[in-house]
Design an enzyme around this catalytic site. Structure first.
Site, PDB file in Angstrom:
ATOM      1  CG  HIS A  14      74.194  28.374  29.894  1.00 26.60           C
ATOM      2  ND1 HIS A  14      73.260  28.726  30.694  1.00 26.60           N
ATOM      3  CD2 HIS A  14      74.321  29.359  28.702  1.00 26.60           C
ATOM      4  CE1 HIS A  14      73.021  30.211  30.157  1.00 26.60           C
ATOM      5  NE2 HIS A  14      73.852  30.278  29.200  1.00 26.60           N
ATOM      6  CB  SER A  70      56.328  20.066  24.083  1.00 25.75           C
ATOM      7  OG  SER A  70      55.738  21.293  24.767  1.00 25.75           O
ATOM      8  CE  LYS A  77      56.703  44.864  18.306  1.00 19.70           C
ATOM      9  NZ  LYS A  77      55.422  44.839  17.845  1.00 19.70           N
ATOM     10  CD  GLU A 102      63.778  28.859  19.270  1.00 19.78           C
ATOM     11  OE1 GLU A 102      62.908  28.265  18.894  1.00 19.78           O
ATOM     12  OE2 GLU A 102      63.444  29.099  20.842  1.00 19.78           O
ATOM     13  CG  HIS A 131      72.783  32.621  12.633  1.00 22.63           C
ATOM     14  ND1 HIS A 131      73.159  33.136  14.030  1.00 22.63           N
ATOM     15  CD2 HIS A 131      71.638  32.860  12.152  1.00 22.63           C
ATOM     16  CE1 HIS A 131      71.951  33.551  14.232  1.00 22.63           C
ATOM     17  NE2 HIS A 131      71.003  33.600  13.324  1.00 22.63           N
TER      18      HIS A 131
END
Ligand code: HEA
Ligand code: HEA
Ligand code: CUA
Ligand SMILES: [Cu+2]
Lengths: 284, 404, 536
Positions: free
Chosen positions: C82, C174, C336, C260, C308
């Protein structure tokens, strides 16, 4: 020869089937590798098939690019794009090495001292913080690779190969084709010598030093870093060979020879990484 | 499937009816205040309800946990105020600056002063928060001068406890989930401490500084008890430490908090905090029991005796993977019933259990089980199900193999 | 989206009109950025459904205490796939699809810098997706380690793990090639006069995202390569007995993993920075500070990874440093948020579907960001680490953040792609259903986390039952609401009201100067760049 296409026109290549072929090659390569690693039948063939298709794809694709380039279909803007892209590509390769250098750094500065610290004595009684180390559960002794034998020679080889490509480049700029070809050939020769010595070094490590991939973290980091670098040298030599062929065929002009420069940058990058390796793997 | 659990759910509903306030709260989920209210209410109720373990997860029982609790409350206020502040402005725009109300757009697009202000003010807020956050953390990490030290080892999927200091030094046992399989498979009604109960909890004295050393045998686990604000990874090959000083007697429950494979959800942590006297009594009792079971290495075992002991060992240590019926869960966990090793040469079987198989979930049980237990469990495997080999294995044989 | 093809093939095409293959061959051989963008978007939506279906299996299993439908091993595999599919298969390709479609049009280029390579970047995704999904059917099943692939658990896994590793390698290739392409396009192919500080903000977010990808994907590839050799070639990078350290993997993984999450967030910020001004009919407030904030976020994101890893036993000084660094990232993100809010202030607002999704993004992303700040405080995180509070946090930033922003972009640009307006009623329905069900699904997870429910478990103690029921209802509602997108997109591809070249009166930029649907080739000669379409 005609003039390069005018800079205000963009170049967009025709549709091409090579990308799809490349993807299929990678799928086969990956599947074959998985099959081999898990001892399934025929994994080797699948892997080989993938490799063959990849080779065909590289020839086909790069052949096309060379054709377009020689057909003067690239304008200055495309040339700039190539330069930018090559720079970013080398940056991504640098980051790949950063992962492995980082691992080595972490292990030497943090993991081994931590494992050897008094707090961990409950688990690893008697383990001491010395490098090279194969870890607290290491059984058979091994000898590390010394810096001032083959590695030092290899350093010299690579450094001088850096000089020879530059010399070849001068030749290209000065329109001295002879110098270009001899310079490139010398560079390739030095690269091949380097690789041969590295193979010898590995054989030596396995047969006499009892230094293997399985020799704890020292073996792991040693073979991963030098092996990954060796793989890049191989790539570099292959690319240099292509450039040599093209030079012999009379490609490239004194003004426009991005392909040569791109490969030269790559070669210098491989060179610099080696210096890093020499210092942290062999020397310190 | 759902029908099977319906009674439990409605039972749970009844319980929740008592907490009707909370139900009401859950409808106003949008403001972050309710989080705090909710926690607070749970805390209040915890003193009233009897077997109220579920509530004291939020009720801190150590000074550290209280600091964390307060720090979290503070943060909740800060972020709630920021959120409300920012979105009050948005709401105003949404209501009054609509095109449908004929509002004409202004044209401004820069204002250095304002932009600087909303860079600096948040920075200042963050600096202000950093102070309590830092001091709480420094306090959490101070494991010096413990009264009791316990080494906690994570196994797939159980905890091993070993007391290292004081009167209890040398006490050592495993702590395994005790919820019956039937409850998990919805074949029996679930108990009150469903999934949060073990056969042998960790026992510690109240008001004493307990230092926990964590490590693991196979993969990374995490030893966690929310009421103590304790959560530390158990990393194989390394020792980590943490500490707590429980202020109140009681039973405190947590769970393994690092994904460790199939039964990660089934390895709870249970800590019983008892008075000093009870602790002393418990220690004495444990010592006595240990002396009682101290094995006679030269005892000659009969097949029945050994298989009976072996079955116990098997259920506690092996059944999680190889299943009680010996069929395993192929292909990840092989069947032992009729397996090559379990019906082949004895020595290979013993060696596999002692040394495990590196790179797979099959751990080396040599360090976890005594010679007697290993002999028994292997004998059990070679006699259970359809593996009727009729072999008795002497603990001495195990001992001999260990050396190798 | 496909309908664009040759329909509006008017405009300024001339020399490049040599025969294009048609049918399936067109799609596999194409070098056209619009075709490739379309393929990325369809791929990502299919992957979203697949990953979403997996999340529904997760939620179904969690509907009540006790094991219901799947075994714990299978649950873990669902969890891993998932996450991997959603992150690498759905969200990232969606934004690459937007980049492909829009960046050349926004900067007045005729295509991407490397059009053929661009095709490869896309066609690498299906093999990776095949490896990932096929691993489910291999002996031992897919990797059951969570998307973080921590060893030694990942060393124990079967061949599904190897397939995941190679899938990650291919995905990395990619992403790297795609990013090099995008970055080069942005740096080199802008129309004359469009300086960097006048370029649309979406391009800025992608410039930084591209940099983050080029810098961080190789790190991930390195990490999984070491994992592979630990699994099969006897190395001991992550095994203490050989002198390695399992925690080393976590450092490398998160050195990739934290950038990421901004790779996911930044393009989302970019889309929103176009949608909000368009429907406020007012220029974006603080363009320059937006750019600086993007750059700052990109930079800081490399220095916060160990937030983390607060419970792994890193030294106190490390915890403190990472706590402070993590807190710092709230400042540029705040800039922002404030800029968006001020853009709306005294605007002339309307609420078409893109704007609704942008507003949904704004509210929910801020909630997710603020809970991120709570998690950044080490002492609090030690209570919340690996609980559902974290799950709630990252679904707020990734689903209500990135996914909502992707929907905003979809509705915003759909008229440009298809030449038709989408069905506004259905669009609004999609938004409201998503907004409501999303919160029902994920807000209660904060409470579960506070109460101590660990994540990544297939079964839980009884006191967590009620919130899990609520969350399950929300998840199913949210999931099925997403099928509306299919209906809406198909309708718009097939027909509907004709869209003008600038269907949103407040929208600016070169992309709105070309007809709708955008011709197959746009800007074959660099357009004249005038101040009216500038952003800075
Ligand atoms: C799009 C993805 C995304 C984004 C943008 C973020 C943004 C942030 N994240 Fe999140 N995070 C994830 C995705 C993301 N995260 C994921 C996937 C995980 C889990 C991975 C796993 O374990 O599987 C995770 C986990 C995670 C953890 C680890 C939790 C744990 O496992 O214990 C932490 C801890 O510090 C954290 C913090 C933050 C912070 C501080 C931000 C900040 O960037 C947020 C900044 C935004 C704001 C603060 C709101 C707006 C600001 C204002 C209105 C200004 C005023 C504010 C103040 C002055 C406070 N995140
Ligand atoms: C951007 C990434 C992303 C997205 C979009 C989502 C979307 C969703 N996620 Fe995901 N999630 C992650 C990234 C993401 N998640 C990550 C990184 C983890 C951590 C994994 C780990 O711990 O390692 C995680 C973990 C995670 C968990 C925690 C599991 C656990 O810890 O045990 C849960 C549980 O509720 C969950 C639920 C959902 C739900 C309900 C959605 C919904 O938004 C999904 C909605 C969409 C659909 C439901 C699709 C609709 C389709 C149909 C209804 C039709 C199906 C039919 C066909 C296939 C034809 N996710
Ligand atoms: Cu042990 Cu999770
Ligand atoms: Cu992060």
């Amino acid at each position: 020869m005609s003039h390069p296409a005018s800079a205000s026109r963009y170049f967009v290549p025709e549709p091409s089937h090579w990308p799809l072929v490349g993807s299929m090659a990678l799928l086969l390569l990956a599947s074959g590798a998985v099959m081999m690693m898990n001892s399934l039948a025929n994994g080797g063939y699948v892997l080989l098939g993938g490799f063959a298709i990849l080779t065909i794809m590289l020839f086909g694709w790069f052949g096309r690019v060379v054709g377009e380039s020689e057909g003067m279909r690239y304008n200055l803007q495309v040339d700039r794009s190539f330069r930018l892209a090559m720079g970013w590509f080398i940056f991504s390769e640098v980051m790949f090495f950063v992962a492995f250098f980082g691992a080595l750094f972490y292990i030497r500065v943090l993991a081994i001292p931590d494992l050897a610290s008094p707090e961990q004595a409950v688990l690893w009684e008697g383990f001491r913080d010395i490098w090279p180390s194969a870890g607290p559960a290491a059984k058979d002794p091994f000898s590390p690779m010394h810096a001032w034998g083959i590695p030092a020679i290899n350093t010299l080889l690579l450094l001088s190969s850096g000089v020879t490509v530059t010399w070849a480049h001068w030749g290209l700029i000065a329109n001295k084709r002879q110098q270009l070809i001899i310079g490139l050939a010398l560079t390739i020769l030095l690269g091949v010598l380097f690789l041969s010595l590295q193979v010898y070094e590995y054989l030596e490590a396995y047969s006499h030093l009892n230094l293997k991939m399985t020799t704890g973290v020292y073996g792991s980091t040693f073979f991963m870093l030098t092996g990954f670098h060796g793989f890049h040298v191989t790539l570099g030599v292959t690319m240099l060979t292509v450039i040599l062929m093209r030079s012999i065929k009379g490609h490239f002009t004194a003004e426009r020879h991005f392909a040569f420069e791109g490969v030269a940058w790559y070669w210098h990058f491989v060179d610099v990484v080696w210096l890093g390796l020499f210092i942290v793997i062999y020397w310190l | 499937m759902l029908c099977g659990t319906a009674p439990t759910l409605s039972g749970e509903r009844e319980k929740m009816a008592r907490h009707s306030n909370n139900d009401h709260d859950s409808k106003r989920l949008r403001t972050r205040f309710t989080g705090r209210l909710f926690a607070g209410l749970l805390g209040l109720l915890s003193s009233a309800a009897n077997a109220a373990w579920e509530l004291n997860l939020q009720e801190p029982v150590t000074a550290t946990a209280r600091r964390v609790y307060e720090l979290h409350s503070l943060l909740l206020w800060v972020i709630a105020v920021i959120f409300v502040g920012v979105f009050a402005v948005v709401a105003y725009s949404l209501v009054f600056h609509r095109k449908s109300k004929g509002h004409k757009p202004a044209t401004f697009h820069d204002n250095t002063a304002v932009e600087l202000a909303w860079t600096i003010v948040p920075t200042l807020i963050l600096i202000a928060i950093a102070f309590p956050a830092t001091s709480a953390l420094v306090d959490m990490r101070d494991t010096s001068q413990p009264d009791v030290t316990v080494k906690v080892t994570g196994y797939q999927w159980k905890w091993g406890y070993e007391y290292l200091t004081g009167d209890a030094a040398g006490i050592k046992y495993m702590s395994v989930l005790s919820t019956p399989r039937d409850q998990i498979e919805n074949k029996a009604p679930k108990g009150e401490h469903y999934l949060l109960e073990v056969d042998h909890p960790l026992v510690v004295p109240v008001g004493k500084k307990v230092r926990i050393l964590t490590t693991a045998n196979d993969v990374i686990h995490n030893w966690s008890v929310p009421a103590f604000a304790v959560k530390t990874d158990a990393v194989p090959g390394f020792l980590r430490d943490t500490w707590f000083r429980a202020e109140k007697e009681g039973t405190y429950r947590g769970q393994c908090s690092e994904l460790c494979g199939k039964d990660h959800g089934f390895m709870p942590v249970v800590v019983e905090v008892v008075s000093e006297e009870k602790y002393a009594a418990w220690v004495a009792d444990q010592k006595q029991q240990m002396a009682a079971v101290a094995e006679d290495p030269n005892k000659a075992w009969t097949l029945e005796e050994q298989v009976a002991l072996g079955e116990k060992v098997y259920t506690a240590n092996c059944a999680a993977c190889h299943q009680a019926n010996g069929e395993g869960l192929p292909p990840a966990f092989p069947a032992l019933n009729g397996s090559k090793i379990a019906t082949g040469p004895q020595q290979a079987h013993l060696e596999l259990v002692i040394n495990g198989k590196p790179g797979t979930a099959m751990a080396a049980f040599g360090g976890q089980l005594s010679d007697t237990d290993i002999a028994a469990v292997v004998a059990y495997e070679r006699n259970a199900w359809t593996n009727k080999l009729g072999e008795v294995i002497q603990p001495a044989d195990v001992k001999a193999l260990r050396g190798k | 989206m496909q309908a664009t093809s040759h329909a509006g093939y008017a405009g300024n095409h001339d020399h490049d009109s040599h025969g294009h293959p048609t049918g399936w061959k067109r799609w596999v051989t194409t070098t056209n950025h619009k075709d490739i963008g379309t393929m990325y978007l369809w791929f990502s939506f299919v992957m979203f459904l697949v990953g979403g279906a997996m999340s529904l299996i997760i939620r179904a299993e969690l509907f009540a205490p006790g094991l219901q439908y799947v075994s714990p091993e299978f649950y873990n595999q669902m969890l891993t796939l998932h996450a991997l599919i959603m992150v690498f298969g759905a969200i990232m390709p969606a934004f690459v699809g937007f980049a492909n479609w829009m960046i050349p049009m926004m900067i007045g280029a005729s295509d991407m810098a490397f059009a053929r390579l661009n095709n490869w970047s896309f066609w690498l995704l299906p093999p990776a997706a095949i490896l990932l999904t096929a691993s489910l059917f291999m002996p031992g099943g897919a990797a059951g380690t969570g998307w973080t692939l921590y060893p030694p658990l990942s060393v124990q896994m079967g061949m599904g793990m190897d397939m995941a590793i190679f899938a990650v390698h291919i995905l990395g290739m990619s992403s790297i090639m795609g990013s090099i392409n995008i970055v080069t396009t942005i740096l080199n192919l802008r129309t004359p006069g469009m300086t960097l500080m006048k370029m649309p903000l979406f391009c800025w977010t992608w410039l930084v995202t591209g940099f983050l990808l080029i810098a961080s994907m190789p790190i991930l590839a390195g990490a999984v390569t070491m994992l592979l050799t630990d699994r099969h070639f006897g190395t001991s990078f992550f095994a203490a007995a050989g002198g390695g350290d399992p925690v080393l993997f976590q450092h490398i993984f998160w050195f990739f993993g934290h950038p990421e999450v901004y790779i996911i967030a930044l393009p989302a910020f970019g889309v929103v920075s176009h949608v909000i001004p368009a429907f406020s009919r007012k220029p974006l407030f603080g363009y320059a500070s937006m750019v600086y904030a993007i750059a700052a976020i990109g930079l800081i994101s490399f220095f916060v990874w160990a937030h983390h890893m607060y419970v792994t036993g890193i030294p106190l000084t490390g915890q403190l440093y990472f706590m402070y660094a993590t807190m710092l990232i709230a400042v540029p993100t705040g800039v922002k948020v404030f800029n968006w809010v001020t853009t709306m202030w005294r605007g002339s607002l309307t609420f078409e579907t893109p704007m609704l999704f942008a507003l949904g993004f704004l509210v929910l992303f801020t909630i997710g960001g603020l809970t991120g700040l709570v998690l950044a405080m080490t002492a609090v995180d030690i209570q919340l680490q690996d609980t559902y509070y974290v799950v709630a946090h990252f679904h707020y930033v990734m689903v209500a953040g990135a996914l909502f922003s992707a929907y905003a972009g979809l509705y915003f640009w759909l008229p440009k792609w298809t030449g038709h307006m989408y069905n506004e009623k259905l669009g609004k329905l999609h938004f409201w259903l998503s907004m409501i069900f999303f919160n029902i699904a994920f807000f209660p997870q904060h409470f579960l986390g506070l109460a101590g429910m660990p994540r990544r478990i297939p079964d839980y103690a009884q006191q967590f039952a009620d919130f899990n029921v609520i969350s399950g209802i929300g998840a199913f509602g949210f999931g099925f609401s997403q099928l509306l997108v299919l209906v809406i997109v198909f309708q718009a591809v097939k027909g509907g009201a004709k869209a003008s070249s600038r269907p949103w009166d407040g929208a600016h930029g070169l992309e709105w100067t070309v007809p709708s649907p955008a011709p197959y080739h746009t800007f074959e000669d660099p357009p004249v760049f005038n101040q009216a379409e500038a952003h800075g």
